[in-house]
Design a protein around this motif. Structure first.
Motif, PDB file in Angstrom:
ATOM      1  N   ASP A   1      -4.283  10.213 -10.229  1.00 22.40           N
ATOM      2  CA  ASP A   1      -4.170   9.386  -9.031  1.00 22.40           C
ATOM      3  C   ASP A   1      -5.511   9.198  -8.336  1.00 22.40           C
ATOM      4  OD1 ASP A   1      -3.307   7.853  -6.988  1.00 22.40           O
ATOM      5  OD2 ASP A   1      -2.481   9.496  -5.816  1.00 22.40           O
TER       6      ASP A   1
ATOM      7  N   LYS B   1      -6.854  -0.267  -3.833  1.00 32.22           N
ATOM      8  CA  LYS B   1      -6.531  -0.041  -2.419  1.00 32.22           C
ATOM      9  C   LYS B   1      -7.331  -0.980  -1.504  1.00 32.22           C
ATOM     10  CE  LYS B   1      -5.618   3.717   0.818  1.00 32.22           C
ATOM     11  NZ  LYS B   1      -4.160   3.743   0.721  1.00 32.22           N
TER      12      LYS B   1
ATOM     13  N   ASP C   1       0.830  -1.199   0.000  1.00 33.83           N
ATOM     14  CA  ASP C   1       0.000   0.000   0.000  1.00 33.83           C
ATOM     15  C   ASP C   1       0.873   1.261   0.000  1.00 33.83           C
ATOM     16  OD1 ASP C   1      -2.531   1.498   0.377  1.00 33.83           O
ATOM     17  OD2 ASP C   1      -1.665   1.939   2.351  1.00 33.83           O
ATOM     18  N   LEU C   2       1.923   1.253   0.805  1.00 32.34           N
ATOM     19  CA  LEU C   2       2.815   2.414   0.856  1.00 32.34           C
ATOM     20  C   LEU C   2       3.469   2.655  -0.516  1.00 32.34           C
ATOM     21  CD1 LEU C   2       4.366   4.648   2.365  1.00 32.34           C
ATOM     22  CD2 LEU C   2       6.023   2.899   3.089  1.00 32.34           C
TER      23      LEU C   2
ATOM     24  N   GLU D   1       0.952   4.164  -2.834  1.00 31.16           N
ATOM     25  CA  GLU D   1       0.738   5.583  -2.499  1.00 31.16           C
ATOM     26  C   GLU D   1       1.822   6.440  -3.153  1.00 31.16           C
ATOM     27  OE1 GLU D   1      -1.408   7.341  -0.543  1.00 31.16           O
ATOM     28  OE2 GLU D   1      -2.640   5.724   0.296  1.00 31.16           O
TER      29      GLU D   1
ATOM     30  N   TYR E   1      -5.708   6.336  -6.500  1.00 32.18           N
ATOM     31  CA  TYR E   1      -5.363   5.336  -5.488  1.00 32.18           C
ATOM     32  C   TYR E   1      -5.491   5.880  -4.061  1.00 32.18           C
ATOM     33  CZ  TYR E   1      -3.090   1.604  -2.991  1.00 32.18           C
ATOM     34  OH  TYR E   1      -2.848   0.587  -2.104  1.00 32.18           O
ATOM     35  N   SER E   2      -4.823   6.997  -3.815  1.00 27.11           N
ATOM     36  CA  SER E   2      -4.794   7.486  -2.435  1.00 27.11           C
ATOM     37  C   SER E   2      -6.141   8.049  -2.003  1.00 27.11           C
ATOM     38  CB  SER E   2      -3.690   8.528  -2.278  1.00 27.11           C
ATOM     39  OG  SER E   2      -3.846   9.514  -3.256  1.00 27.11           O
TER      40      SER E   2
END
Lengths: 459, 95
Positions: free
Chosen positions: A230, A446, A211-212, A215, A232-233
Motif C-alpha cells: 500500500d 492520491k 479517495d476514501l 484508502e 496509496y495512503s
C-alpha cells in the motif's frame, strides 16, 4: 456520502437505495437485487450503532457491485449465459474490504458479457440505458454501475477497467470513474479478462468519496501476487504545476463538444496558474491495435477455463465430453466473447505470433516509454475519455471495429499501467454528460484525485 | 489480408466452439475486419525494441509453500457442477 449513525439508520439508507433501484427498473441497471441480505445487514449495523459498538467507515452505505465481482450473495453472472447459474462460494477481496467497513451491496450491475464491450449492449440480459437519455447507451463495460451512481441510487459502485470500462461509462453518465495504477487494488475474485491490464476501481459523485474507497481497498493481497504494497495512503502531497495535452487527440474525429470542453478547461487551468504543455506522443495512435492484440490473447487464455464441467453453463444437447466443451462454450459465450477468443487464438498461433503478438508487446514498450518521457515534462495529462458523448443504442453494436474505436483514448493508459480518472466537466446542448480524463504517472493516484476535483471546480 | 473459411474453422477448433455454417460465415467477416485493423501496427518501427509482457513493477513475489485453509471447501465446489458422485465430478464416458 451519507454514513449511518444515530440519526440516519442503515435500514433507511438501504431502503431508499432499493426503492430508487426499483423506480428506475426500465433503465435495466441491475442484473439482480440483493434485498433480503441487504436489509438484514443494515439491521445488524443499526443494532451495533444503538449498542454503541464501533462501526466501519462505510457503515450502512449502500453500494452496487459490478456483476463480475465474486460475492457469496446472489449469482455472479458477468452478464453472461456461461456464468448465469454460478453462485460463488467466496467473496472477492474488494467485497470483503468494503463490507468489513460496513458497506452493504444492494444489487449486481449490468455489464457487457465478461466485460467485452464499450456500451453494455453485449450483456446477455440486454442493454442498460443511459442515465439521461433512454435512447442512448450507458457506455461500457461497467454501464450499470455508472448509471446507478449517476441516478443517485447508490453513492458508489464498483467497476473493472481493462481498456476504459470504468472511465468511458463514467463520462457518458456524468460521474467520477477511477482506474488506479496497475496493481493498486487486488483483482482476487474478479472474473478475469486480461490479466496484464485489468484494474479494479470505482464510480462516485466526487473525488473525496473516491479517495476514501481507495484508502480502504488499496494494498497488497496474498491472493493476488500482482498487488503493490500500500503506497496509496502514504503518498506525500505533491501539487501539480504543469499539465500536458496531446496534440494528436485534438482532431476532426473527435466530437466538437468534447474539443470545446477540453479547450475551456485548458483556459481555466491557465487562469488558475497552471502551465500547459503540448505533448507529442506519436505511438499512441497504435495503442488501439496493440490493445486488440494483447487483450484478446489474454482473454483466450483466461476464458479457456469455461468448460461446462466444473461450474457455469452446460449445453443440454451435449452427448459426449467433447460436445460438453464445444457446445457449452459456443452457446454460453456471446458473439463478442467469441470474436475476442478467436482473435486471441489467431495472434498467438504459429505463423502469426511474431507479426502480431510479439510486435504488439514491442509497441507496448514504446507506448510506456512515451508516457515516461511525458511525465518528465508534466505532472498530469488531460485528454478526452472517448471521441464522442454517449451514442445511440444499436448504432455500433453490429460493427465491432467501430465499437473498438470508442476505446482509442482510454486503452493506452491500461497498456502502460498508469492511473487515470474520468471527471464530469460539462454537458452538450442536449444535456448529454461530457467527461475528460486526467492521467498521472504510476503511484500518483492520491494526488491525481486531488487535482481532478480542481478540474471539476468551475463546471 | 483475406481470411479463408478454413482459417475460421481452424480458429473455431482452437477455441473449442461448435459453430454452425452461418455463424462461421458471419464471424469470418468480423474477424477479417478486425485483423485488417490490427494489421495497421505493421507501420510502426519496432526494430531493436524489447517486448513488455507485464506492467507490474515487481518480480518474484515469494510465499511459503504451505497448504492454506481455503474459504471454499470440497462440498461448496462440487455443488457448482451439474453432476457429482463420491466426491468426484461426473462426466460422460470418455473411452
Amino acid at each position: 456520502m451519507r454514513i449511518a449513525d444515530k440519526t440516519t439508520t442503515a435500514v433507511s439508507l438501504v431502503k431508499e437505495a432499493l426503492e430508487k433501484a426499483k423506480k428506475y427498473e426500465d433503465k435495466h441497471i441491475f442484473v439482480s437485487l440483493n434485498e433480503e441480505n441487504a436489509l438484514k445487514k443494515a439491521e445488524e449495523i443499526d443494532a451495533k450503532i444503538a449498542n454503541g459498538e464501533k462501526v466501519g467507515r462505510l457503515a450502512g452505505v449502500p453500494y452496487a457491485l459490478k456483476d463480475n465481482f465474486l460475492s457469496k450473495e446472489g449469482n455472479t453472472t458477468a452478464s453472461s449465459l456461461m456464468l448465469e447459474p454460478f453462485h460463488s462460494p467466496i467473496d472477492s477481496t474488494t467485497v470483503k474490504k468494503l463490507e468489513a467497513e460496513g458497506a452493504i451491496m444492494i444489487g449486481r450491475t449490468n455489464m457487457d458479457s465478461f466485460a467485452h464491450g464499450s456500451s453494455t449492449e453485449n450483456s446477455y440480459f440486454g442493454p442498460t440505458k443511459n442515465a439521461v437519455d433512454d435512447e442512448r447507451v450507458a457506455g461500457g463495460s461497467s454501464g450499470g454501475s455508472a448509471v446507478a451512481v449517476a441516478l443517485d441510487i447508490v453513492p458508489f459502485a464498483t467497476g473493472s477497467d481493462t481498456g476504459g470500462s470504468i472511465r468511458q461509462p463514467a463520462s457518458f453518465n456524468g460521474v467520477y470513474g477511477f482506474k488506479p495504477t496497475y496493481g493498486t487494488i487486488s483483482r482476487y475474485g474478479v472474473v478475469a479478462m486480461a490479466s496484464s491490464t485489468d484494474c479494479i476501481g470505482f464510480f462516485t459523485k466526487n473525488a473525496e468519496d473516491m479517495d476514501l474507497l481507495m484508502e480502504i481497498c488499496a494494498g497488497q493481497d496474498e491472493n493476488d501476487m500482482t498487488t503493490l504494497p500500500d503506497y496509496y495512503s502514504e503518498t506525500p502531497e505533491k501539487p501539480a504545476k504543469k499539465i500536458g495535452i496531446i496534440k494528436d487527440f485534438d482532431n476532426d474525429a473527435v466530437d466538437q463538444d468534447i474539443r470545446n470542453v477540453l479547450a475551456e478547461k485548458v483556459e481555466f487551468l491557465k487562469n488558475e496558474g497552471y502551465e500547459i504543455v503540448e505533448l507529442d506522443m506519436p505511438t499512441l495512435k497504435y495503442a488501439l491495435a496493440v490493445y486488440y492484440i494483447v487483450v484478446p490473447a489474454e482473454v483466450t487464455s483466461n476464458l479457456s477455463r469455461h468448460d461446462g464441467i466444473r461450474y457455469g453453463y452446460r449445453s443440454e444437447d451435449a452427448k459426449d465430453l467433447g460436445e460438453i466443451f464445444s457446445k457449452s462454450r459456443n452457446e454460453g459465450f456471446m458473439s463478442e466473447n467469441k470474436r475476442r477468443i478467436m482473435i486471441g487464438n489467431f495472434v498467438l498461433s504459429s505463423g502469426f505470433y511474431d507479426a502480431y503478438y510479439l510486435k504488439a508487446q514491442k509497441a507496448r514498450t514504446k507506448i510506456i516509454e512515451e508516457y515516461n518521457k511525458a511525465f518528465e515534462k508534466v505532472d498530469y495529462i488531460l485528454t478526452p475519455v472517448s471521441p464522442n458523448p454517449a451514442f445511440k443504442l444499436g448504432e455500433k453494436v453490429n460493427d465491432p471495429v467501430s465499437m473498438y474505436l470508442e476505446d482509442v483514448m482510454s486503452v493506452p493508459i491500461n497498456l502502460a499501467g498508469v492511473p487515470s480518472v474520468a471527471v464530469p466537466v460539462g454537458k452538450t446542448e442536449s444535456g448529454l454528460p461530457l467527461g475528460l480524463q486526467v492521467v498521472g504517472p504510476r503511484r500518483s493516484d492520491k494526488n491525481l484525485l486531488k487535482f481532478a476535483s480542481v478540474l471539476e471546480g468551475d463546471k | 489480408m483475406k481470411i479463408k473459411r478454413e482459417d475460421i474453422l481452424h480458429l473455431a477448433k482452437l477455441s473449442n466452439f461448435s459453430m454452425s455454417d452461418s455463424e462461421i460465415e458471419s464471424i469470418g467477416n468480423d474477424l477479417e475486419n478486425i485483423i485488417n485493423y490490427i494489421s495497421e501496427l505493421n507501420e510502426l518501427d519496432t526494430e531493436g525494441v524489447e517486448p513488455t509482457y507485464q506492467v507490474f513493477e515487481m518480480e518474484n513475489i515469494w510465499r511459503n509453500d504451505e497448504i492454506k485453509e481455503q474459504e471454499a471447501d470440497r462440498e461448496a465446489l462440487l455443488a457448482l457442477t451439474k453432476e457429482s458422485m463420491q466426491d468426484q465430478i461426473k462426466v460422460p464416458k470418455v473411452l
